[in-house]
Design an enzyme around this catalytic site. Sequence first.
Site, PDB file in Angstrom:
ATOM      1  N   CYS A   1     133.158  50.745 -38.164  1.00  0.00           N
ATOM      2  CA  CYS A   1     132.394  49.984 -37.690  1.00  0.00           C
ATOM      3  C   CYS A   1     131.670  49.238 -38.669  1.00  0.00           C
ATOM      4  O   CYS A   1     131.262  48.007 -38.439  1.00  0.00           O
ATOM      5  CB  CYS A   1     131.311  50.722 -36.921  1.00  0.00           C
ATOM      6  SG  CYS A   1     131.857  51.677 -35.373  1.00  0.00           S
TER       7      CYS A   1
ATOM      8  N   CYS B   1     135.149  58.493 -34.513  1.00  0.00           N
ATOM      9  CA  CYS B   1     135.707  58.334 -35.887  1.00  0.00           C
ATOM     10  C   CYS B   1     136.377  59.587 -36.538  1.00  0.00           C
ATOM     11  O   CYS B   1     137.121  59.646 -37.241  1.00  0.00           O
ATOM     12  CB  CYS B   1     134.676  57.554 -36.832  1.00  0.00           C
ATOM     13  SG  CYS B   1     134.981  56.778 -38.194  1.00  0.00           S
TER      14      CYS B   1
ATOM     15  N   GLY C   1     127.157  55.581 -40.157  1.00  0.00           N
ATOM     16  CA  GLY C   1     127.900  55.997 -39.186  1.00  0.00           C
ATOM     17  C   GLY C   1     129.483  55.827 -39.642  1.00  0.00           C
ATOM     18  O   GLY C   1     129.637  55.549 -40.695  1.00  0.00           O
ATOM     19  N   CYS C   2     130.209  55.591 -38.644  1.00  0.00           N
ATOM     20  CA  CYS C   2     131.721  55.480 -38.861  1.00  0.00           C
ATOM     21  C   CYS C   2     132.011  54.260 -39.686  1.00  0.00           C
ATOM     22  O   CYS C   2     131.560  53.161 -39.365  1.00  0.00           O
ATOM     23  CB  CYS C   2     132.415  55.327 -37.558  1.00  0.00           C
ATOM     24  SG  CYS C   2     134.148  54.860 -37.845  1.00  0.00           S
ATOM     25  N   PHE C   3     132.707  54.499 -40.949  1.00  0.00           N
ATOM     26  CA  PHE C   3     133.063  53.316 -41.776  1.00  0.00           C
ATOM     27  C   PHE C   3     133.756  52.021 -41.084  1.00  0.00           C
ATOM     28  O   PHE C   3     133.835  50.976 -41.519  1.00  0.00           O
ATOM     29  CB  PHE C   3     133.653  53.671 -43.230  1.00  0.00           C
ATOM     30  CG  PHE C   3     134.666  54.760 -43.129  1.00  0.00           C
ATOM     31  CD1 PHE C   3     135.737  54.830 -42.100  1.00  0.00           C
ATOM     32  CD2 PHE C   3     134.894  55.499 -44.231  1.00  0.00           C
ATOM     33  CE1 PHE C   3     136.469  55.826 -42.148  1.00  0.00           C
ATOM     34  CE2 PHE C   3     135.951  56.229 -44.314  1.00  0.00           C
ATOM     35  CZ  PHE C   3     136.741  56.534 -43.294  1.00  0.00           C
TER      36      PHE C   3
END
Length: 220
Positions: free
Chosen positions: A56, A16, A52-54
Site C-alpha cells: 500500500c 499482506c 502497514g503493508c508495504f
Amino acid sequence: MKRLFLTTISLIFFACGNNAQNKTVTKPEIANADPVEVPAENGMEKAYFASGCFWCVEAVYESVKGVEESISGYAGGHTKNPTYEQSNTGRTGHAESVEIIYDPNVVSFETLVRVYFGSQNPTQVNGQGPDRGSQYRSIIFYQNQEQKQTIEKVKAEVAKDYNKPIAAEVLPFQKFWVAEDYHQDYERNHLENPYIRSVSIPRINKFKKKFPELLKENAH
C-alpha cells in the site's frame, strides 16, 4: 450477515501477511542509536517510512510528484538479511518499510512526512487496517536532527486533529533491507488480488482525494 462474514474472512486471508504478532518492540539500542545519513546520488535523496503493508505504502508514494521510485523492504529491526517469512512472524523487530527516492527540488522531506500521516490512520497501533502486528507498526525514520525536528513538528500538528495519541515511532535510520522481487510494484502488478482491490486501492484513492495537488499526471 453472510456477505459481511465472507468479506471479513477474505480480507484476513488475503491480507499482506497472516502471521501478525505483537511480541516484538523496538530494542533500546536501535531507538538510541546515532542515525545513519544516506548520501544523495545524482541529486536524488532517500527517505524511509513504515506504515502497514508495504504494498500500500509503495503505491501511495509512487503517485507523488518528485518521487522517482518507491522500494519495498524492511527496517527498524535487529535481524540481518530478513526474509518476508521471517519478518512476518514479528520476531525480527523489522517493520515493512519503503525506501523513497525523490528529487528535493520538486518535493520536500516535510511534504513526504505529511503524505505519510495523511495516507493512514495515524492512531492505529501495530498495524493498518486488517494488517496487525509489530511488523506493520508505523515508523518514521530520520537521518539527521533536522529531519527529526521536521517529523516532530508535523506529528504535533497532526495530533491536534485526533483524540487518540499518534502511534508512529520516530526512530534513527540504521539500514534498509530490500524485499524480495515479487513484492516490488505489487499493487501495480496484481490488480486482481482481493487484498489489493479491497484494501490497497481504497487506501490510495483516499489519499489521492485528500492531496490532489501532489499527484503526478499519470498517477495510477
